[in-house]
Design a protein around this motif. Structure first.
Motif, mmCIF file in Angstrom:
data_model
loop_
_atom_site.group_PDB
_atom_site.id
_atom_site.type_symbol
_atom_site.label_atom_id
_atom_site.label_comp_id
_atom_site.label_asym_id
_atom_site.label_seq_id
_atom_site.Cartn_x
_atom_site.Cartn_y
_atom_site.Cartn_z
ATOM 1 N N PHE A 117 0.825 -1.208 0.000
ATOM 2 C CA PHE A 117 0.000 0.000 0.000
ATOM 3 C C PHE A 117 0.864 1.264 0.000
ATOM 4 C CE2 PHE A 117 -2.085 3.163 2.875
ATOM 5 C CZ PHE A 117 -3.054 3.608 1.984
ATOM 6 N N LEU A 118 1.881 1.283 0.854
ATOM 7 C CA LEU A 118 2.743 2.461 0.943
ATOM 8 C C LEU A 118 3.659 2.592 -0.268
ATOM 9 C CD1 LEU A 118 3.704 2.282 4.738
ATOM 10 C CD2 LEU A 118 2.171 3.927 3.640
ATOM 11 N N ALA A 119 4.020 1.455 -0.862
ATOM 12 C CA ALA A 119 4.888 1.500 -2.047
ATOM 13 C C ALA A 119 4.229 2.247 -3.197
ATOM 14 C CB ALA A 119 5.254 0.079 -2.479
ATOM 15 N N GLU A 120 2.905 2.212 -3.255
ATOM 16 C CA GLU A 120 2.199 2.949 -4.300
ATOM 17 C C GLU A 120 2.443 4.444 -4.195
ATOM 18 O OE1 GLU A 120 -1.888 1.916 -3.950
ATOM 19 O OE2 GLU A 120 -1.591 -0.191 -4.552
ATOM 20 N N LYS A 121 2.779 4.900 -2.984
ATOM 21 C CA LYS A 121 3.075 6.310 -2.757
ATOM 22 C C LYS A 121 4.577 6.545 -2.595
ATOM 23 C CE LYS A 121 -1.393 7.060 -0.469
ATOM 24 N NZ LYS A 121 -1.911 8.090 -1.387
ATOM 25 N N GLN A 122 5.371 5.516 -2.890
ATOM 26 C CA GLN A 122 6.832 5.557 -2.805
ATOM 27 C C GLN A 122 7.303 5.832 -1.372
ATOM 28 O OE1 GLN A 122 8.826 7.706 -6.107
ATOM 29 N NE2 GLN A 122 6.763 8.034 -6.944
ATOM 30 N N ILE A 123 6.543 5.333 -0.422
ATOM 31 C CA ILE A 123 6.901 5.423 0.993
ATOM 32 C C ILE A 123 7.406 4.053 1.436
ATOM 33 C CG2 ILE A 123 6.036 5.841 3.338
ATOM 34 C CD1 ILE A 123 3.857 7.606 2.035
ATOM 35 N N GLY A 124 8.543 4.024 2.096
ATOM 36 C CA GLY A 124 9.123 2.758 2.532
ATOM 37 C C GLY A 124 8.432 2.205 3.762
ATOM 38 N N TYR A 125 8.641 0.918 4.005
ATOM 39 C CA TYR A 125 8.012 0.251 5.151
ATOM 40 C C TYR A 125 8.976 -0.770 5.733
ATOM 41 C CZ TYR A 125 4.642 -2.456 7.903
ATOM 42 O OH TYR A 125 3.978 -3.087 8.918
ATOM 43 N N VAL A 126 9.123 -0.736 7.056
ATOM 44 C CA VAL A 126 9.950 -1.694 7.782
ATOM 45 C C VAL A 126 9.118 -2.253 8.930
ATOM 46 C CG1 VAL A 126 12.009 -2.006 9.207
ATOM 47 C CG2 VAL A 126 12.101 -0.490 7.216
ATOM 48 N N ASP A 127 9.094 -3.569 9.062
ATOM 49 C CA ASP A 127 8.422 -4.181 10.214
ATOM 50 C C ASP A 127 9.477 -4.583 11.231
ATOM 51 O OD1 ASP A 127 8.974 -6.391 8.144
ATOM 52 O OD2 ASP A 127 8.530 -7.572 9.949
ATOM 53 N N CYS A 128 9.197 -4.361 12.504
ATOM 54 C CA CYS A 128 10.191 -4.637 13.535
ATOM 55 C C CYS A 128 9.561 -5.323 14.730
ATOM 56 C CB CYS A 128 10.863 -3.335 13.982
ATOM 57 S SG CYS A 128 12.190 -3.580 15.190
ATOM 58 N N GLY A 129 9.941 -6.566 14.971
ATOM 59 C CA GLY A 129 9.556 -7.242 16.194
ATOM 60 C C GLY A 129 10.432 -6.756 17.331
#
Length: 331
Positions: free
Chosen positions: A98-110
Motif C-alpha cells: 500500500f505504501l509502495a504505491e506512494k513511494q513510501i518505505g516500510y519496515v516491520d520490527c519485532g
C-alpha cells in the motif's frame, strides 16, 4: 536523528526515553495528551525533517491499519514507516504494498524487552528493503542492547514480525516447562524450599535463563503464588505460530501444548498457570488475575493487578485512534 513515535504506552514511552538518552530527537504522539508531545499525527509529521521516519507502536490489527492509512496521506516519497508493534506478518506485506504505491518505505520490527528494555535495551528483529532499513539504522542501534548482538535484519518485509512471532512461541514453551516443574516441586512433601531450588538453577545449569531469573523474582515476592489466580492470557502470537507451523507442515508439539495449556487455565485454577502469569507480570508488566475475571478474556479488567511500577510505565495509551489493548505481546 529525528524520529516520530506514535503510541507512548508501556513500551513506546520507554523507547522514547531510551532514544532521547541516546541523543535522538523524538516527537511522540499519543491520544493521552498528558504524555504526547503534539496534538495530532499531522503535527508530528510536520515537525520532522525529510526524509521522515515514523515508528508506530499501537495495537496490532485495525488500530495499526488505521494509523498506517493516515500516515500514507501525510508522508511523502522517500519517507519510511516502521511498525514496531506485534502485527501479523501478512499485514506487513499489505502495508508495504500500500505504501509502495506512494513511494513510501516500510519496515516491520519485532521488539522484545518488555518494561525492562529502557535500561537493558530491546532485542530487535526487522524486515524490509535494505535502503529503508538504512534510514532507520541509527534508531535500531540505540534501542538494541549493548554489544554485537541483539538486533538483526531478518529478511524481506514481514520477516521481523514472523521472527518475533516464533520467538514468542518458543517463550510459551519455555515458560510452560518452568511452570510445570514448579508445580511438581510444590506437590511433593520432600522438597522444603522450592524457591531456593529454582534459585540454585540460576548458576551453572543448562536451564538457566532470564525467564528463570524472573520466576525466582516472582517466587520471592509471593513464594506460593497465593495472590495470583491460575489464569494466563495468550497474546495471539502463540496462535499465529501454531497456524504458521500447520501451513508449513512443521511439527511444533511443545509450543502447541503450551498454547493449549493457557486455554485450560480459562477453565480451572491451574497452579502451573499461576507461574506463567507471574512470569508474564515480571517481564512485561502484564496484568495478573487476583480473583475471578469480571467477564471475557480481556486482560486488565476488574480483578487484575500489575507489577510494581507497571502502571507508571503504561501511563500513555498505546493507540492514538482506539482504546484497544497493548501494542506488544509477550515481551
Amino acid at each position: 536523528m529525528d524520529l516520530g513515535l506514535v503510541g507512548l504506552g508501556k513500551m513506546g514511552g520507554n523507547m522514547r526515553e531510551r532514544l532521547r538518552r541516546g541523543g535522538h530527537t523524538v516527537v511522540g504522539f499519543d491520544r493521552n495528551r498528558d504524555v504526547s508531545d503534539v496534538a495530532s499525527l499531522a503535527e508530528l509529521v510536520e515537525a520532522l525533517p525529510s526524509p521522515k521516519v515514523v515508528w508506530v507502536m499501537v495495537p496490532a490489527g485495525e488500530p495499526t491499519r488505521a494509523t498506517v492509512k493516515e500516515l500514507a496521506e501525510l508522508l511523502s516519497p522517500g519517507d519510511v514507516v516502521v511498525d514496531g508493534g506485534n502485527s501479523r506478518w501478512t499485514d506487513d506485506q499489505l502495508h508495504a504494498a500500500f505504501l509502495a504505491e506512494k513511494q513510501i518505505g516500510y519496515v516491520d520490527c519485532g521488539v522484545s524487552g518488555g518494561v525492562w528494555g529502557l535500561e537493558n535495551g530491546y532485542a530487535l528483529m526487522y524486515g524490509g528493503e535494505a535502503s529503508d532499513v538504512e534510514k532507520v539504522q541509527p534508531i535500531f542501534d540505540t534501542l538494541k542492547p549493548e554489544g554485537d548482538h541483539g538486533a538483526v535484519h531478518a529478511g524481506k518485509v514481514g520477516a521481523g514480525h514472523f521472527s518475533k512471532m516464533v520467538h514468542n512461541g518458543i517463550e510459551y514453551a519455555i515458560m510452560q516447562s518452568y511452570a510445570e516443574g514448579w508445580e511438581l516441586l510444590e506437590k511433593v512433601d520432600m522438597v522444603d524450599n522450592v524457591t531456593e531450588v529454582f534459585r540454585s538453577w540460576r548458576e551453572g545449569t543448562v536451564i538457566r535463563s532470564w525467564l528463570l531469573d524472573l520466576m525466582v523474582n516472582a517466587l520471592e515476592d509471593d513464594p506460593g503464588l497465593e495472590s495470583i489466580r491460575g489464569y494466563a492470557e495468550d497474546s495471539g502470537e502463540g496462535r499465529w505460530t501454531v497456524e504458521a507451523a500447520i501451513d508449513n507442515a512443521v511439527p511444533v508439539p511443545a509450543i502447541t501444548a503450551a498454547l493449549f495449556a493457557r486455554f485450560v487455565s480459562r477453565q480451572d485454577d491451574s497452579p502451573a498457570m499461576k507461574a506463567i502469569a507471574a512470569m508474564r507480570n515480571q517481564f512485561g508488566g502484564h496484568a495478573v488475575r487476583t480473583g475471578a475475571p469480571a467477564g471475557g478474556d480481556v486482560e486488565g479488567k476488574t480483578g487484575a493487578t500489575q507489577a510494581p511500577g507497571a502502571a507508571e510505565a503504561g501511563a500513555g495509551q498505546e493507540n492514538p485512534t482506539s482504546g484497544a489493548g497493548p501494542a506488544t505481546g509477550e515481551s
